[in-house]
Design a protein around this motif. Sequence first.
Motif, PDB file in Angstrom:
ATOM      1  N   GLY A 179       0.821  -1.210   0.000  1.00 40.49           N
ATOM      2  CA  GLY A 179       0.000   0.000   0.000  1.00 40.49           C
ATOM      3  C   GLY A 179       0.851   1.255   0.000  1.00 40.49           C
ATOM      4  N   LEU A 180       1.902   1.250   0.789  1.00 47.90           N
ATOM      5  CA  LEU A 180       2.817   2.386   0.817  1.00 47.90           C
ATOM      6  C   LEU A 180       3.576   2.519  -0.504  1.00 47.90           C
ATOM      7  N   ALA A 181       3.869   1.380  -1.135  1.00 45.61           N
ATOM      8  CA  ALA A 181       4.588   1.399  -2.408  1.00 45.61           C
ATOM      9  C   ALA A 181       3.785   2.103  -3.494  1.00 45.61           C
ATOM     10  N   VAL A 182       2.467   1.996  -3.414  1.00 53.09           N
ATOM     11  CA  VAL A 182       1.608   2.719  -4.355  1.00 53.09           C
ATOM     12  C   VAL A 182       1.469   4.183  -3.936  1.00 53.09           C
ATOM     13  N   MET A 183       1.367   4.420  -2.648  1.00 51.49           N
ATOM     14  CA  MET A 183       1.116   5.769  -2.150  1.00 51.49           C
ATOM     15  C   MET A 183       2.294   6.720  -2.374  1.00 51.49           C
ATOM     16  N   VAL A 184       3.508   6.253  -2.150  1.00 48.42           N
ATOM     17  CA  VAL A 184       4.681   7.137  -2.235  1.00 48.42           C
ATOM     18  C   VAL A 184       4.824   7.765  -3.623  1.00 48.42           C
ATOM     19  N   PRO A 185       4.883   6.987  -4.709  1.00 49.01           N
ATOM     20  CA  PRO A 185       4.989   7.640  -6.019  1.00 49.01           C
ATOM     21  C   PRO A 185       3.726   8.409  -6.402  1.00 49.01           C
ATOM     22  N   ALA A 186       2.575   8.019  -5.832  1.00 43.71           N
ATOM     23  CA  ALA A 186       1.348   8.766  -6.118  1.00 43.71           C
ATOM     24  C   ALA A 186       1.442  10.184  -5.578  1.00 43.71           C
ATOM     25  N   PHE A 187       2.018  10.357  -4.391  1.00 43.41           N
ATOM     26  CA  PHE A 187       2.229  11.698  -3.845  1.00 43.41           C
ATOM     27  C   PHE A 187       3.193  12.499  -4.730  1.00 43.41           C
ATOM     28  N   VAL A 188       4.229  11.824  -5.232  1.00 46.85           N
ATOM     29  CA  VAL A 188       5.250  12.524  -6.017  1.00 46.85           C
ATOM     30  C   VAL A 188       4.722  12.942  -7.383  1.00 46.85           C
ATOM     31  N   ALA A 199       1.348  15.413 -11.853  1.00 47.84           N
ATOM     32  CA  ALA A 199       1.916  15.373 -13.202  1.00 47.84           C
ATOM     33  C   ALA A 199       1.200  14.399 -14.113  1.00 47.84           C
ATOM     34  N   THR A 200       0.755  13.250 -13.568  1.00 49.95           N
ATOM     35  CA  THR A 200       0.237  12.189 -14.432  1.00 49.95           C
ATOM     36  C   THR A 200      -1.126  11.655 -14.013  1.00 49.95           C
ATOM     37  N   GLY A 201      -1.579  11.976 -12.818  1.00 50.62           N
ATOM     38  CA  GLY A 201      -2.751  11.299 -12.283  1.00 50.62           C
ATOM     39  C   GLY A 201      -2.365  10.041 -11.533  1.00 50.62           C
ATOM     40  N   ALA A 202      -1.084   9.683 -11.582  1.00 47.88           N
ATOM     41  CA  ALA A 202      -0.536   8.559 -10.813  1.00 47.88           C
ATOM     42  C   ALA A 202      -1.294   7.273 -11.058  1.00 47.88           C
ATOM     43  N   SER A 203      -1.309   6.842 -12.310  1.00 50.44           N
ATOM     44  CA  SER A 203      -1.966   5.571 -12.637  1.00 50.44           C
ATOM     45  C   SER A 203      -1.069   4.390 -12.271  1.00 50.44           C
ATOM     46  N   PHE A 204       0.086   4.288 -12.924  1.00 49.81           N
ATOM     47  CA  PHE A 204       1.059   3.215 -12.693  1.00 49.81           C
ATOM     48  C   PHE A 204       0.448   1.830 -12.932  1.00 49.81           C
ATOM     49  N   ASN A 205      -0.658   1.762 -13.666  1.00 49.26           N
ATOM     50  CA  ASN A 205      -1.414   0.523 -13.806  1.00 49.26           C
ATOM     51  C   ASN A 205      -2.113   0.533 -15.168  1.00 49.26           C
ATOM     52  N   PRO A 206      -1.703  -0.322 -16.109  1.00 46.69           N
ATOM     53  CA  PRO A 206      -2.333  -0.323 -17.431  1.00 46.69           C
ATOM     54  C   PRO A 206      -3.834  -0.568 -17.401  1.00 46.69           C
ATOM     55  N   ALA A 207      -4.298  -1.404 -16.468  1.00 49.63           N
ATOM     56  CA  ALA A 207      -5.734  -1.684 -16.386  1.00 49.63           C
ATOM     57  C   ALA A 207      -6.505  -0.433 -15.995  1.00 49.63           C
ATOM     58  N   LEU A 208      -5.977   0.320 -15.051  1.00 50.42           N
ATOM     59  CA  LEU A 208      -6.619   1.561 -14.629  1.00 50.42           C
ATOM     60  C   LEU A 208      -6.571   2.593 -15.756  1.00 50.42           C
ATOM     61  N   THR A 209      -5.427   2.708 -16.416  1.00 47.05           N
ATOM     62  CA  THR A 209      -5.292   3.658 -17.523  1.00 47.05           C
ATOM     63  C   THR A 209      -6.322   3.379 -18.615  1.00 47.05           C
TER      64      THR A 209
END
Length: 237
Positions: free
Chosen positions: A45-54, A58-68
């Motif tokens: 959970g933290l692994a997703v949260m940290v780059p999402a804050f950063v 800039a991007t909406g913090a998807s990091f997930n092709p299914a979500l995109t």
Amino acid sequence: MLPYISEFIGTALLIILGCGVVANVSLEKSGMKGAGSIQITIAWGLAVMVPAFVFGEATGASFNPALTLALAIDGSFPWEQVGGYIAAQLAGAFVGACIVYLLFKGQFDSTSDPDAKLGVFATSPSVKNMWLNFFSEFVGTFILVFAIKGISNVSGIAMGVDKLFVFGIIVAIGMSLGGLTGYAINPARDLGPRLAHAVLPIKDKGSSHFDYGLIVPIFGPFLGAIAAVLVYGLIPW
């Protein structure tokens, strides 16, 4: 160009922290070996949260092709950027997994169990049943995307708090459903590291199990995410 760079770096960070915690608690000679599933689920959970804050702005913090893809289908994301986002996410996941291998090379070399080594990189079912494994990934990703969409219903939410909600969603899915398939709920999270496992010179590694990896943790998340936005769109909020 910035959104693609951000998705690449953000996904790499996600994998370094996420696959890193699995290495930390499962490989021999790791200082945290045996810490267990609670540390893994919270750390993911933290692994997703940290780059999402950063990178959220800039991007909406998807990091997930299914979500995109799902957000493009419901009109929340521009179609012309889907291919670039997914390519950046897959590349970032691959690079992040390679960094985890370099960081833990001594621990990989000291571990004899090939399943433990693969488990650092990729997901696998506790009981192999392709249909039920697929359904687990479908349901987990449905909950992820449906809940992310639902954050917009929280009135008066302060900037950045949505990232804490996403942390909670990831941890909830992991603690409730993670024991079934390892909750990929993200095709890049599984495919990028699985490819890294296949090509890296890992000592005494076993199969990368693409017979499973090219089906369940890819199609389950994609279809679950699409179903989530379609159902969400049908609700007369």
